[in-house]
Write a protein that holds these residues in place. Structure first.
Motif, PDB file in Angstrom:
ATOM      1  N   LEU A 187       0.816  -1.221   0.000  1.00  0.00           N
ATOM      2  CA  LEU A 187       0.000   0.000   0.000  1.00  0.00           C
ATOM      3  C   LEU A 187       0.846   1.266   0.000  1.00  0.00           C
ATOM      4  CD1 LEU A 187      -2.745  -1.023   2.594  1.00  0.00           C
ATOM      5  CD2 LEU A 187      -2.888  -1.089   0.096  1.00  0.00           C
ATOM      6  N   ARG A 188       2.160   1.126   0.147  1.00  0.00           N
ATOM      7  CA  ARG A 188       3.025   2.299   0.250  1.00  0.00           C
ATOM      8  C   ARG A 188       3.409   2.796  -1.133  1.00  0.00           C
ATOM      9  NH1 ARG A 188       7.066  -0.259   4.829  1.00  0.00           N
ATOM     10  NH2 ARG A 188       5.460  -0.701   6.396  1.00  0.00           N
ATOM     11  N   ARG A 189       2.418   3.304  -1.840  1.00  0.00           N
ATOM     12  CA  ARG A 189       2.643   3.849  -3.184  1.00  0.00           C
ATOM     13  C   ARG A 189       1.591   4.908  -3.459  1.00  0.00           C
ATOM     14  NH1 ARG A 189       1.955  -1.421  -6.756  1.00  0.00           N
ATOM     15  NH2 ARG A 189       3.347  -2.167  -5.099  1.00  0.00           N
ATOM     16  N   GLY A 190       1.918   5.817  -4.355  1.00  0.00           N
ATOM     17  CA  GLY A 190       1.017   6.914  -4.668  1.00  0.00           C
ATOM     18  C   GLY A 190      -0.161   6.483  -5.508  1.00  0.00           C
ATOM     19  N   ILE A 191      -1.245   7.217  -5.337  1.00  0.00           N
ATOM     20  CA  ILE A 191      -2.449   6.987  -6.138  1.00  0.00           C
ATOM     21  C   ILE A 191      -2.877   8.331  -6.709  1.00  0.00           C
ATOM     22  CG2 ILE A 191      -4.758   5.952  -6.211  1.00  0.00           C
ATOM     23  CD1 ILE A 191      -4.118   4.551  -3.586  1.00  0.00           C
ATOM     24  N   GLY A 192      -2.064   8.847  -7.630  1.00  0.00           N
ATOM     25  CA  GLY A 192      -2.398  10.099  -8.274  1.00  0.00           C
ATOM     26  C   GLY A 192      -2.476  11.286  -7.338  1.00  0.00           C
ATOM     27  N   GLY A 193      -1.649  11.274  -6.309  1.00  0.00           N
ATOM     28  CA  GLY A 193      -1.646  12.396  -5.376  1.00  0.00           C
ATOM     29  C   GLY A 193      -2.624  12.269  -4.243  1.00  0.00           C
ATOM     30  N   PHE A 194      -3.347  11.140  -4.182  1.00  0.00           N
ATOM     31  CA  PHE A 194      -4.323  10.939  -3.113  1.00  0.00           C
ATOM     32  C   PHE A 194      -4.032   9.599  -2.430  1.00  0.00           C
ATOM     33  CE2 PHE A 194      -6.330  13.545  -6.349  1.00  0.00           C
ATOM     34  CZ  PHE A 194      -6.779  14.627  -5.605  1.00  0.00           C
ATOM     35  N   GLY A 195      -4.794   9.301  -1.412  1.00  0.00           N
ATOM     36  CA  GLY A 195      -4.670   8.011  -0.754  1.00  0.00           C
ATOM     37  C   GLY A 195      -3.874   8.091   0.532  1.00  0.00           C
ATOM     38  N   PRO A 196      -3.842   6.967   1.297  1.00  0.00           N
ATOM     39  CA  PRO A 196      -3.216   6.977   2.620  1.00  0.00           C
ATOM     40  C   PRO A 196      -1.714   7.203   2.595  1.00  0.00           C
ATOM     41  CG  PRO A 196      -3.939   4.757   1.988  1.00  0.00           C
ATOM     42  CD  PRO A 196      -4.533   5.703   0.999  1.00  0.00           C
ATOM     43  N   TRP A 197      -1.021   6.684   1.561  1.00  0.00           N
ATOM     44  CA  TRP A 197       0.421   6.878   1.520  1.00  0.00           C
ATOM     45  C   TRP A 197       0.776   8.343   1.309  1.00  0.00           C
ATOM     46  CZ3 TRP A 197       4.605   5.014   3.308  1.00  0.00           C
ATOM     47  CH2 TRP A 197       5.845   5.330   2.756  1.00  0.00           C
ATOM     48  N   GLU A 198       0.049   9.015   0.401  1.00  0.00           N
ATOM     49  CA  GLU A 198       0.304  10.441   0.189  1.00  0.00           C
ATOM     50  C   GLU A 198       0.002  11.258   1.441  1.00  0.00           C
ATOM     51  OE1 GLU A 198      -1.076   8.533  -2.029  1.00  0.00           O
ATOM     52  OE2 GLU A 198      -0.367   8.983  -4.043  1.00  0.00           O
ATOM     53  N   ARG A 199      -1.065  10.884   2.165  1.00  0.00           N
ATOM     54  CA  ARG A 199      -1.375  11.609   3.403  1.00  0.00           C
ATOM     55  C   ARG A 199      -0.251  11.445   4.414  1.00  0.00           C
ATOM     56  NH1 ARG A 199      -6.662   9.886   2.185  1.00  0.00           N
ATOM     57  NH2 ARG A 199      -6.481   7.997   3.482  1.00  0.00           N
ATOM     58  N   PHE A 200       0.281  10.229   4.492  1.00  0.00           N
ATOM     59  CA  PHE A 200       1.370  10.005   5.442  1.00  0.00           C
ATOM     60  C   PHE A 200       2.626  10.773   5.036  1.00  0.00           C
ATOM     61  CE2 PHE A 200       5.313   7.641   6.238  1.00  0.00           C
ATOM     62  CZ  PHE A 200       5.394   7.856   7.601  1.00  0.00           C
ATOM     63  N   THR A 201       3.038  10.682   3.777  1.00  0.00           N
ATOM     64  CA  THR A 201       4.271  11.360   3.363  1.00  0.00           C
ATOM     65  C   THR A 201       4.148  12.874   3.505  1.00  0.00           C
ATOM     66  OG1 THR A 201       3.561  11.256   1.038  1.00  0.00           O
ATOM     67  CG2 THR A 201       5.018   9.503   1.835  1.00  0.00           C
ATOM     68  N   ALA A 202       2.940  13.409   3.277  1.00  0.00           N
ATOM     69  CA  ALA A 202       2.737  14.849   3.472  1.00  0.00           C
ATOM     70  C   ALA A 202       2.877  15.220   4.946  1.00  0.00           C
ATOM     71  CB  ALA A 202       1.367  15.257   2.941  1.00  0.00           C
ATOM     72  N   ALA A 203       2.321  14.379   5.825  1.00  0.00           N
ATOM     73  CA  ALA A 203       2.427  14.645   7.268  1.00  0.00           C
ATOM     74  C   ALA A 203       3.877  14.531   7.722  1.00  0.00           C
ATOM     75  CB  ALA A 203       1.545  13.660   8.040  1.00  0.00           C
TER      76      ALA A 203
END
Length: 443
Positions: A187-203
């Motif tokens: 699950l640790r991959r991007g989904i077009g700028g959205f999704g749980p991984w992007e939320r985590f990397t942004a945080a």
């Protein structure tokens, strides 16, 4: 010829789901079949676990050079590869030798007043705070705010109140690393700028931005109070090199996240159990005045100590210890090959009836009656990789709990006071109750 070691169960995805729902219970059920026992989840190496004191002794006394942290590691996205938790070999030995003096003994005791004052500031932080009379309190959120104040003071110095800047950022960072991200690397991959991984990397990026700004400011102004940031900035390896900003950031991220989340979880469980047992709470409240407001004396109170120990026994915040072998090892009667991963199931160890009669009961008096060995009781792991912050965590746990019980009176939500005990489930760097534990302040 030795017999083959136990194999992990088939249908690993189903086993992973079961473990996510009740991790401690899952490991106990697996341990009931054999010791050692094998566990395998999708995306991670198979692990051969023990839950006995003999197995813990063998693990903690194995040659240091033959063990290293497993990779991929569930928490690597949180702490980073340079973190003391994940480093190995010469780098780990050097970093640990440099950091250990700042987190033990004489350097920890003066933090007693810092811990007490941080707790008092959080309790009395004004009309908008969570500790107001009559307010419904989420225990984990409230204790996180206290323990974050404490670790920020240790990292940046007691004279620097950084809680306002870091509070929401650290909370978002911890919340964003969800259980699915931890247990399913796919699950640790991007989904077009959205999704749980992007939320985590942004945080994570928001937290790192704060940390890098503080690093840059300290480089500019020079040493402050001899705090942990000063220590890290002064670190030099044998070849004269210093930590890079990225490495500093990962070490500080580890200290902030691991240094407050685990203690907050333990405080939450301690408050929960004490308020489920009024007789025990009354005994503890009767003991506290003997120490007055002196944190060092509070930390020596025998029943308070026993309550904290029993909480850590029933609810070890980090429930497993994992090591990957760099060389073959004879372990638990099996020849285990280099590259294999072995581990200790701490909750299973802490539930052995031969050591802990009625192990599922909260009974602090068991710690008043006898001493236990490091191989029977291991809430902070053991051996050469035992948690470097254990002394600070133990000290902080006792002082914060004593201060809270002295300053406020709480009532546990009726459904929790009378109902089934919450389960401990994996949550970022620690396990936590599977549902919120609420109190109301009544005094």
């Amino acid at each position: 010829m030795s017999s083959p070691s136990p194999a992990a169960p088939r249908w690993s995805l189903l086993h992973g789901l079961a473990a996510g729902r009740d991790f401690a219970g899952y490991l106990r059920r697996r341990a009931a079949r054999s010791d050692p026992f094998a566990v395998g989840f999708p995306g991670f190496p198979e692990v051969l676990f023990t839950g006995t004191a003999e197995g813990a002794r063998e693990l903690f006394r194995a040659p240091a050079a033959s063990l290293e942290p497993p990779l991929p590691n569930p928490i690597e996205p949180m702490v980073g590869a340079a973190s003391l938790i994940l480093s190995s070999g010469t780098r780990h030995r050097t970093d640990r030798a440099l950091l250990a003096p700042a987190l033990h003994g004489a350097r920890v005791r003066p933090l007693g007043e810092v811990i007490r004052n941080a707790t008092l500031r959080e309790i009395h932080c004004g009309t908008a705070g969570p500790w107001q009379l009559g307010t419904r309190i989420d225990a984990l959120e409230a204790t996180r705010a206290i323990t974050l104040r404490v670790i920020l003071a240790a990292v940046f110095g007691p004279g620097s109140d950084r809680a306002a800047e870091y509070d929401g950022v650290v909370a978002d960072f911890l919340a964003a690393f969800t259980t699915p991200l931890m247990v399913a690397p796919v699950l640790r991959r991007g989904i077009g700028g959205f999704g749980p991984w992007e939320r985590f990397t942004a945080a994570r990026e928001r937290l790192d931005t704060l940390l890098l700004a503080d690093i840059a400011e300290r480089r500019r102004t020079g040493p402050a109070d001899g705090d942990l940031l000063d220590l890290l900035l002064a670190t030099r390896y044998d070849d004269g090199t210093a930590l890079t900003d990225t490495e500093l950031c990962e070490q500080l991220r580890t200290l902030l996240a691991a240094g407050h989340e685990t203690t907050a979880t333990t405080l939450t469980w301690a408050l929960y159990h004490l308020h489920r047992e009024p007789g025990l709470l009354t005994r503890l409240l009767a003991e506290l005045p003997a120490a007055g407001d002196d944190p060092a004396e509070q930390a020596r109170l025998p029943l308070l100590d026993a309550v904290c120990q029993e909480t850590l026994r029933l609810h070890p915040p980090v429930p497993i210890v994992l090591r990957t072998l760099t060389a073959p090892l004879r372990w638990r009667g099996f020849d285990v090959a280099a590259g294999a991963t072995i581990g200790l199931a701490v909750g299973v160890l802490h539930s052995q009836p031969s050591t802990w009669p009625a192990p599922h009961l909260f009974h602090p008096d068991r710690f008043l009656d006898r001493k236990v060995s490091q191989f029977e009781f291991a809430p902070f792991g053991g051996g050469h990789r035992r948690c470097i912050g254990a002394t600070l965590a133990d000290y902080e746990l006792r002082i914060v709990l004593a201060t809270l019980l002295t300053e406020v009176r709480l009532t546990l939500e009726p459904a929790l006071a009378l109902g089934r005990r919450p389960r401990a489930v994996p949550r970022n760097l620690a396990t936590a109750p599977d549902r919120a534990i609420h109190f109301t302040r009544t005094g």
